[in-house]
Design a protein around this motif. Structure first.
Motif, PDB file in Angstrom:
ATOM      1  N   LEU A  94       0.848  -1.195   0.000  1.00 54.33           N
ATOM      2  CA  LEU A  94       0.000   0.000   0.000  1.00 54.33           C
ATOM      3  C   LEU A  94       0.882   1.242   0.000  1.00 54.33           C
ATOM      4  O   LEU A  94       1.950   1.251   0.610  1.00 54.33           O
ATOM      5  CB  LEU A  94      -0.901   0.017   1.237  1.00 54.33           C
ATOM      6  N   PRO A  95       0.460   2.303  -0.649  1.00 56.43           N
ATOM      7  CA  PRO A  95       1.263   3.530  -0.606  1.00 56.43           C
ATOM      8  C   PRO A  95       1.267   4.095   0.812  1.00 56.43           C
ATOM      9  O   PRO A  95       0.231   4.105   1.478  1.00 56.43           O
ATOM     10  CB  PRO A  95       0.542   4.461  -1.576  1.00 56.43           C
ATOM     11  N   PRO A  96       2.420   4.553   1.298  1.00 52.14           N
ATOM     12  CA  PRO A  96       2.440   5.137   2.643  1.00 52.14           C
ATOM     13  C   PRO A  96       1.716   6.478   2.650  1.00 52.14           C
ATOM     14  O   PRO A  96       1.706   7.196   1.650  1.00 52.14           O
ATOM     15  CB  PRO A  96       3.928   5.316   2.932  1.00 52.14           C
ATOM     16  N   PRO A  97       1.100   6.821   3.778  1.00 50.65           N
ATOM     17  CA  PRO A  97       0.467   8.138   3.880  1.00 50.65           C
ATOM     18  C   PRO A  97       1.514   9.242   3.734  1.00 50.65           C
ATOM     19  O   PRO A  97       2.668   9.083   4.150  1.00 50.65           O
ATOM     20  CB  PRO A  97      -0.133   8.156   5.287  1.00 50.65           C
ATOM     21  N   VAL A  98       1.122  10.344   3.154  1.00 52.59           N
ATOM     22  CA  VAL A  98       2.019  11.496   3.025  1.00 52.59           C
ATOM     23  C   VAL A  98       2.455  11.922   4.420  1.00 52.59           C
ATOM     24  O   VAL A  98       1.632  12.070   5.321  1.00 52.59           O
ATOM     25  CB  VAL A  98       1.305  12.663   2.299  1.00 52.59           C
ATOM     26  N   GLY A  99       3.754  12.070   4.606  1.00 52.59           N
ATOM     27  CA  GLY A  99       4.283  12.513   5.885  1.00 52.59           C
ATOM     28  C   GLY A  99       4.454  11.423   6.925  1.00 52.59           C
ATOM     29  O   GLY A  99       4.865  11.696   8.046  1.00 52.59           O
ATOM     30  N   ASP A 100       4.137  10.173   6.581  1.00 53.57           N
ATOM     31  CA  ASP A 100       4.301   9.079   7.530  1.00 53.57           C
ATOM     32  C   ASP A 100       5.779   8.893   7.839  1.00 53.57           C
ATOM     33  O   ASP A 100       6.635   9.130   6.990  1.00 53.57           O
ATOM     34  CB  ASP A 100       3.717   7.792   6.944  1.00 53.57           C
ATOM     35  N   SER A 101       6.070   8.480   9.031  1.00 49.14           N
ATOM     36  CA  SER A 101       7.449   8.239   9.446  1.00 49.14           C
ATOM     37  C   SER A 101       7.768   6.753   9.307  1.00 49.14           C
ATOM     38  O   SER A 101       6.875   5.911   9.382  1.00 49.14           O
ATOM     39  CB  SER A 101       7.624   8.663  10.908  1.00 49.14           C
ATOM     40  N   VAL A 102       9.034   6.433   9.117  1.00 47.79           N
ATOM     41  CA  VAL A 102       9.414   5.018   9.044  1.00 47.79           C
ATOM     42  C   VAL A 102       9.291   4.345  10.399  1.00 47.79           C
ATOM     43  O   VAL A 102       9.172   3.135  10.491  1.00 47.79           O
ATOM     44  CB  VAL A 102      10.838   4.831   8.476  1.00 47.79           C
ATOM     45  N   TRP A 103       9.352   5.144  11.465  1.00 45.97           N
ATOM     46  CA  TRP A 103       9.132   4.614  12.802  1.00 45.97           C
ATOM     47  C   TRP A 103       8.773   5.734  13.754  1.00 45.97           C
ATOM     48  O   TRP A 103       9.142   6.885  13.542  1.00 45.97           O
ATOM     49  CB  TRP A 103      10.343   3.840  13.311  1.00 45.97           C
ATOM     50  N   TYR A 104       7.987   5.375  14.769  1.00 42.28           N
ATOM     51  CA  TYR A 104       7.639   6.291  15.851  1.00 42.28           C
ATOM     52  C   TYR A 104       8.124   5.678  17.146  1.00 42.28           C
ATOM     53  O   TYR A 104       7.996   4.472  17.344  1.00 42.28           O
ATOM     54  CB  TYR A 104       6.114   6.485  15.933  1.00 42.28           C
ATOM     55  N   HIS A 105       8.700   6.475  17.999  1.00 43.38           N
ATOM     56  CA  HIS A 105       9.192   5.974  19.273  1.00 43.38           C
ATOM     57  C   HIS A 105       8.895   7.019  20.339  1.00 43.38           C
ATOM     58  O   HIS A 105       9.432   8.131  20.280  1.00 43.38           O
ATOM     59  CB  HIS A 105      10.685   5.681  19.192  1.00 43.38           C
ATOM     60  N   TRP A 106       8.017   6.667  21.277  1.00 43.68           N
ATOM     61  CA  TRP A 106       7.605   7.602  22.314  1.00 43.68           C
ATOM     62  C   TRP A 106       8.818   8.008  23.134  1.00 43.68           C
ATOM     63  O   TRP A 106       9.569   7.173  23.619  1.00 43.68           O
ATOM     64  CB  TRP A 106       6.539   6.968  23.204  1.00 43.68           C
ATOM     65  N   GLY A 107       9.028   9.293  23.249  1.00 44.54           N
ATOM     66  CA  GLY A 107      10.181   9.824  23.981  1.00 44.54           C
ATOM     67  C   GLY A 107      11.361  10.149  23.077  1.00 44.54           C
ATOM     68  O   GLY A 107      12.305  10.793  23.511  1.00 44.54           O
ATOM     69  N   ARG A 108      11.318   9.708  21.837  1.00 42.91           N
ATOM     70  CA  ARG A 108      12.387  10.003  20.879  1.00 42.91           C
ATOM     71  C   ARG A 108      11.872  10.773  19.678  1.00 42.91           C
ATOM     72  O   ARG A 108      12.367  11.834  19.358  1.00 42.91           O
ATOM     73  CB  ARG A 108      13.078   8.724  20.429  1.00 42.91           C
ATOM     74  N   THR A 109      10.903  10.212  18.962  1.00 43.35           N
ATOM     75  CA  THR A 109      10.379  10.900  17.782  1.00 43.35           C
ATOM     76  C   THR A 109       9.015  11.532  18.041  1.00 43.35           C
ATOM     77  O   THR A 109       8.568  12.352  17.257  1.00 43.35           O
ATOM     78  CB  THR A 109      10.264   9.946  16.574  1.00 43.35           C
ATOM     79  N   LEU A 110       8.357  11.122  19.112  1.00 44.62           N
ATOM     80  CA  LEU A 110       7.070  11.674  19.543  1.00 44.62           C
ATOM     81  C   LEU A 110       7.078  11.796  21.058  1.00 44.62           C
ATOM     82  O   LEU A 110       7.755  11.031  21.734  1.00 44.62           O
ATOM     83  CB  LEU A 110       5.905  10.738  19.183  1.00 44.62           C
TER      84      LEU A 110
END
Length: 89
Positions: A27-43
């Motif tokens: 499936l095409p990734p959503p626009v602006g989606d991140s390759v990974w999310y990590h609470w406390g690091r990227t969010l």
């Protein structure tokens, strides 16, 4: 829900550490989606994109029963639940 996507090629977001559906279902990734999310690091509580921006290109938001990384999933649920869940009566 996923079986109903078919050839429509919907964009799927997952409230978890990674989104396996872009690669696993081609499936095409959503626009602006991140390759990974990590609470406390990227969010985190002080740094997360607005829900309207994060999910602007998303057709389906999945809230996993068994997330890969529970702290990230819980944090994303806390901050984005207002966007994808109706308020409790």
């Amino acid at each position: 829900m996923l079986c109903q996507l078919g050839a429509r090629q919907a964009t799927v977001a997952v409230l978890d550490f990674v989104n396996p559906f872009s690669a696993g279902l081609a499936l095409p990734p959503p626009v602006g989606d991140s390759v990974w999310y990590h609470w406390g690091r990227t969010l985190g509580p002080e740094y997360h994109p607005p829900a309207e921006e994060m999910f602007a290109d998303v057709d389906l938001i999945l809230d996993p029963r068994w997330p890969i990384e529970i702290w990230t999933a819980n944090g994303m649920r806390d901050f984005f639940a207002h966007y994808y869940r109706p308020p409790l009566q």
